[in-house]
Motif scaffolding. Sequence first.
Motif, PDB file in Angstrom:
ATOM      1  N   PHE A 420      63.678 -29.184  70.754  1.00 20.86           N
ATOM      2  CA  PHE A 420      64.502 -27.989  71.346  1.00 20.86           C
ATOM      3  C   PHE A 420      65.993 -28.327  71.263  1.00 20.86           C
ATOM      4  O   PHE A 420      66.806 -27.594  71.247  1.00 20.86           O
ATOM      5  CB  PHE A 420      64.261 -27.769  72.771  1.00 20.86           C
ATOM      6  CG  PHE A 420      63.005 -26.980  72.983  1.00 20.86           C
ATOM      7  CD1 PHE A 420      62.983 -25.932  72.095  1.00 20.86           C
ATOM      8  CD2 PHE A 420      62.097 -27.418  73.992  1.00 20.86           C
ATOM      9  CE1 PHE A 420      61.678 -25.189  72.372  1.00 20.86           C
ATOM     10  CE2 PHE A 420      60.960 -26.538  74.107  1.00 20.86           C
ATOM     11  CZ  PHE A 420      60.612 -25.465  73.155  1.00 20.86           C
ATOM     12  N   VAL A 421      66.501 -29.813  71.083  1.00 22.26           N
ATOM     13  CA  VAL A 421      67.860 -30.050  71.046  1.00 22.26           C
ATOM     14  C   VAL A 421      68.110 -29.771  69.395  1.00 22.26           C
ATOM     15  O   VAL A 421      69.088 -29.178  69.296  1.00 22.26           O
ATOM     16  CB  VAL A 421      68.201 -31.604  71.307  1.00 22.26           C
ATOM     17  CG1 VAL A 421      69.391 -31.950  70.734  1.00 22.26           C
ATOM     18  CG2 VAL A 421      68.071 -31.647  72.663  1.00 22.26           C
ATOM     19  N   THR A 422      67.125 -29.919  68.731  1.00 22.33           N
ATOM     20  CA  THR A 422      67.452 -29.808  67.324  1.00 22.33           C
ATOM     21  C   THR A 422      67.704 -28.169  66.969  1.00 22.33           C
ATOM     22  O   THR A 422      68.624 -27.507  66.213  1.00 22.33           O
ATOM     23  CB  THR A 422      66.246 -30.197  66.335  1.00 22.33           C
ATOM     24  OG1 THR A 422      65.935 -31.647  66.637  1.00 22.33           O
ATOM     25  CG2 THR A 422      66.344 -29.994  64.875  1.00 22.33           C
ATOM     26  N   GLU A 423      66.810 -27.390  67.710  1.00 19.83           N
ATOM     27  CA  GLU A 423      66.941 -26.000  67.748  1.00 19.83           C
ATOM     28  C   GLU A 423      68.273 -25.296  68.291  1.00 19.83           C
ATOM     29  O   GLU A 423      68.933 -24.648  67.711  1.00 19.83           O
ATOM     30  CB  GLU A 423      65.682 -25.250  68.551  1.00 19.83           C
ATOM     31  CG  GLU A 423      65.455 -23.719  68.186  1.00 19.83           C
ATOM     32  CD  GLU A 423      65.413 -22.983  69.583  1.00 19.83           C
ATOM     33  OE1 GLU A 423      65.479 -21.937  69.545  1.00 19.83           O
ATOM     34  OE2 GLU A 423      65.512 -23.782  70.555  1.00 19.83           O
ATOM     35  N   THR A 535      65.047 -22.421  61.320  1.00 20.45           N
ATOM     36  CA  THR A 535      65.186 -23.217  62.621  1.00 20.45           C
ATOM     37  C   THR A 535      63.718 -24.185  63.084  1.00 20.45           C
ATOM     38  O   THR A 535      64.097 -25.382  63.321  1.00 20.45           O
ATOM     39  CB  THR A 535      65.350 -22.270  63.873  1.00 20.45           C
ATOM     40  OG1 THR A 535      66.586 -21.418  63.455  1.00 20.45           O
ATOM     41  CG2 THR A 535      65.622 -23.076  65.003  1.00 20.45           C
ATOM     42  N   THR A 536      62.705 -23.552  62.694  1.00 20.27           N
ATOM     43  CA  THR A 536      61.441 -24.263  63.206  1.00 20.27           C
ATOM     44  C   THR A 536      61.170 -25.229  61.994  1.00 20.27           C
ATOM     45  O   THR A 536      60.797 -26.562  62.519  1.00 20.27           O
ATOM     46  CB  THR A 536      60.244 -23.361  62.819  1.00 20.27           C
ATOM     47  OG1 THR A 536      60.219 -22.714  61.575  1.00 20.27           O
ATOM     48  CG2 THR A 536      60.312 -22.310  64.121  1.00 20.27           C
ATOM     49  N   SER A 682      71.473 -36.536  61.957  1.00 23.27           N
ATOM     50  CA  SER A 682      72.690 -35.900  61.479  1.00 23.27           C
ATOM     51  C   SER A 682      72.786 -35.237  60.246  1.00 23.27           C
ATOM     52  O   SER A 682      73.491 -33.883  60.205  1.00 23.27           O
ATOM     53  CB  SER A 682      74.090 -36.668  61.743  1.00 23.27           C
ATOM     54  OG  SER A 682      74.116 -37.549  60.569  1.00 23.27           O
ATOM     55  N   ALA A 683      72.222 -35.843  59.402  1.00 23.91           N
ATOM     56  CA  ALA A 683      72.198 -35.071  57.978  1.00 23.91           C
ATOM     57  C   ALA A 683      71.209 -33.876  57.876  1.00 23.91           C
ATOM     58  O   ALA A 683      71.634 -32.727  57.616  1.00 23.91           O
ATOM     59  CB  ALA A 683      71.525 -35.984  56.952  1.00 23.91           C
ATOM     60  N   SER A 684      70.220 -33.789  58.628  1.00 19.08           N
ATOM     61  CA  SER A 684      69.193 -32.622  58.784  1.00 19.08           C
ATOM     62  C   SER A 684      69.797 -31.621  59.539  1.00 19.08           C
ATOM     63  O   SER A 684      69.746 -30.552  59.141  1.00 19.08           O
ATOM     64  CB  SER A 684      67.967 -33.164  59.615  1.00 19.08           C
ATOM     65  OG  SER A 684      67.373 -33.868  58.837  1.00 19.08           O
ATOM     66  N   ASN A 685      70.587 -32.113  60.807  1.00 22.50           N
ATOM     67  CA  ASN A 685      71.064 -30.927  61.375  1.00 22.50           C
ATOM     68  C   ASN A 685      72.512 -30.144  60.948  1.00 22.50           C
ATOM     69  O   ASN A 685      72.642 -29.081  61.115  1.00 22.50           O
ATOM     70  CB  ASN A 685      71.552 -31.477  63.052  1.00 22.50           C
ATOM     71  CG  ASN A 685      70.096 -31.781  63.667  1.00 22.50           C
ATOM     72  OD1 ASN A 685      68.900 -31.104  63.153  1.00 22.50           O
ATOM     73  ND2 ASN A 685      70.058 -32.488  64.794  1.00 22.50           N
ATOM     74  N   THR A 686      73.289 -31.115  60.310  1.00 21.62           N
ATOM     75  CA  THR A 686      74.229 -30.538  59.708  1.00 21.62           C
ATOM     76  C   THR A 686      73.826 -29.431  58.404  1.00 21.62           C
ATOM     77  O   THR A 686      74.148 -28.402  58.621  1.00 21.62           O
ATOM     78  CB  THR A 686      75.179 -31.611  59.088  1.00 21.62           C
ATOM     79  OG1 THR A 686      75.811 -32.466  59.981  1.00 21.62           O
ATOM     80  CG2 THR A 686      76.457 -31.081  58.126  1.00 21.62           C
TER      81      THR A 686
END
Length: 766
Positions: A420-423, A535-536, A682-686
Amino acid sequence: MGYSLLPDLATEILVPLAAVVGIAFSLLQWSLVSKVKLSPEKSSEEGSGKNGGPSDYLIEEEEGLNDHNVVVKCAEIQNAISEGATSFLFTEYKYVTIFMVIFAALIFVFLGSVEGFSTKPQPCTYNKDKYCKPALATAIFSTVSFLLGAVTSLISGFLGMKIATFANARTTLEARKGVGKAFITAFRSGAVMGFLLAANGLLVLYIAINLFKIYYGDDWEGLFEAITGYGLGGSSMALFGRVGGGIYTKAADVGADLVGKVERNIPEDDPRNPAVIADNVGDNVGDIAGMGSDLFGSYAESSCAALVVASISSFGINHDFTGMLYPLLISSVGIIVCLITTLFATDFFEIKDVKEIEPGLKKQLIISTVLMTIGIAIVSWIALPSSFTIFNFGVQKTVKNWELFFCVAIGLWAGLVIGFVTEYYTSNAYSPVQDVADSCRTGAATNVIFGLALGYKSVIIPIFAIAVSIFVSFSFAAMYGIAVAALGMLSTIATGLAIDAYGPISDNAGGIAEMAGMSHRIRERTDALDAAGNTTAAIGKGFAIGSAALVSLALFGAFVSRAAISTVDVLTPKVFIGLIVGAMLPYWFSAMTMKSVGSAALKMVEEVRRQFNTIPGLMEGTAKPDYATCVKISTDASIKEMIPPGALVMLTPLIVGIFFGVETLSGVLAGSLVSGVQIAISASNTGGAWDNAKKYIEAGASEHARTLGPKGSDPHKAAVIGDTIGDPLKDTSGPSLNILIKLMAVESLVFAPFFATHGGILFKYL
């Protein structure tokens, strides 16, 4: 100590039964998806109103359900994507098979030489009063389990790709009837992959344990040490699948976006773009086959880490088969829980509106987590004695069954928190991504600055979640607690993979709709499915990274125990040099993979430009582009470029263990784990944030988004550049890093007997 309520016979029935149920459920979902026919005849029947009343007929007419040409085009495009993906995977598997054979020989030679290839029984590692099977037996069975894990991993990736390419055009055709029908088709297809992978992984591991037991008998220490090869095989194949597939998909994506969108101002997936087929093939070989192999590797390793520790605890010493197979029972319950959860998405509730898609997918995560918590409580109560001991670095720690329940549950809920934080950081429904989109007003530079800052910030809460999981699970049940916490995070793997595979299937469906010239309304529906899938997919990567951190730590603990290291003292020069070098490795690995994508994308951009400049009538749509050349560029680049990063990961533990010894290697493993997790998140979320910032502008769903658009505006072009930079971060370097940290750990564990006996050559002579 007491006995478990569940008899051994019941365990022997329940584990394979759950796996068979999982396989049967995936085949049922496959049959339901296959009812959507890729032939004009069927479409004609449906359009004639035989399946519904006049209102159905009018809706179908309106969305062009009777257009035979569209169905034929969709079938042709699907065929081209499927052929491209199959061809690439077969080429990749040829090279990977050569590696597999060489590495299997290395395992046999290294482990066999521990006792000079002796066939005599040896004193057990953890109990010198007893005799265990010879080291040669461990060498043979470790090699066999390595090959089993490798082949299962390859099959998992291949089946996932086949399912995705089978479903993409069917999802497009169903989108003509409404977003709900398209969602169910894409989700069911994802479920086929999720359940097949979870069930196959469990079944193959269970069969391997029972076959090995015929030879090993009461020597459970040797048996489960040999089984660790299964995790090594799974993860080593995943590494090549992730890196190779990631380079393929991003080279095509970057090439298609930079020339098509930015230079030529044509839509995404426009059939005039020469790189469009390669881009769609890439979604399947990278996001589907790569992710499948990756999560299978995590599952295999967390199971192996837990089994190794359990074999030298009271479960193994007392030959408590049910207690020993507690990790497999968790996975079995996970399959049943995920089966029930899937029915909520496909049968109990219907998606009727675009806005319901993302909440519907998130509900899957919540429902599976809640049901799994109940399942873990039941398994912990019936499968474990009320009190037992767990091996904790040389001593036996007394643990209660409710404490082990908390270890698994905290891993499970930490996974949900990370998800959920990632989302929150990657979905365009929330302010972080909207801020990134807003920064595009002043150009690409500010977009890049905001995106990088978002990625770094998104690391904070997941790291705290992992830290709390580690502290609680270690306090309760030492390294075994951490291993089952990782397994808890992966216990809902079937649902996680279904949600994850759904994304690329929807992405492909949108591409096929664009290439087949379908109406704008249908493209809007597939775009909505794709945006939720983006997002998923980020949530899936969060799960994979979080579980990799826990798995790696559990394997690290097992390695330290097996290598007979009493303490890992950071102040010792031997350990500290390993620590600082280990922390550097994720940067070296990321540099290799980023550069590989960059150089492959360079060739792709040049080829796409060449075709636009030299093929008359291409921009007007009167001439066809040469798709095959672009597919070949991606294939050749990924096969060539996946070898150096793969060699770095596979050779590091061998070189460090042989030349510097187990203490330095323990430092390397700790360093790579600590820095690798941060960079991966950080790489995935950026990358995910940049992608969704671009989609936020393109969709123009809010007043704010409309001020930044439309497509082709300067802010949109800045967003496309950000998305292009983020592509290798979120789909190549980021996801591959979680394999780096766990693969080095499991490889060190498998080779630990050799390193402990013959390692540290340099320090012996200094």
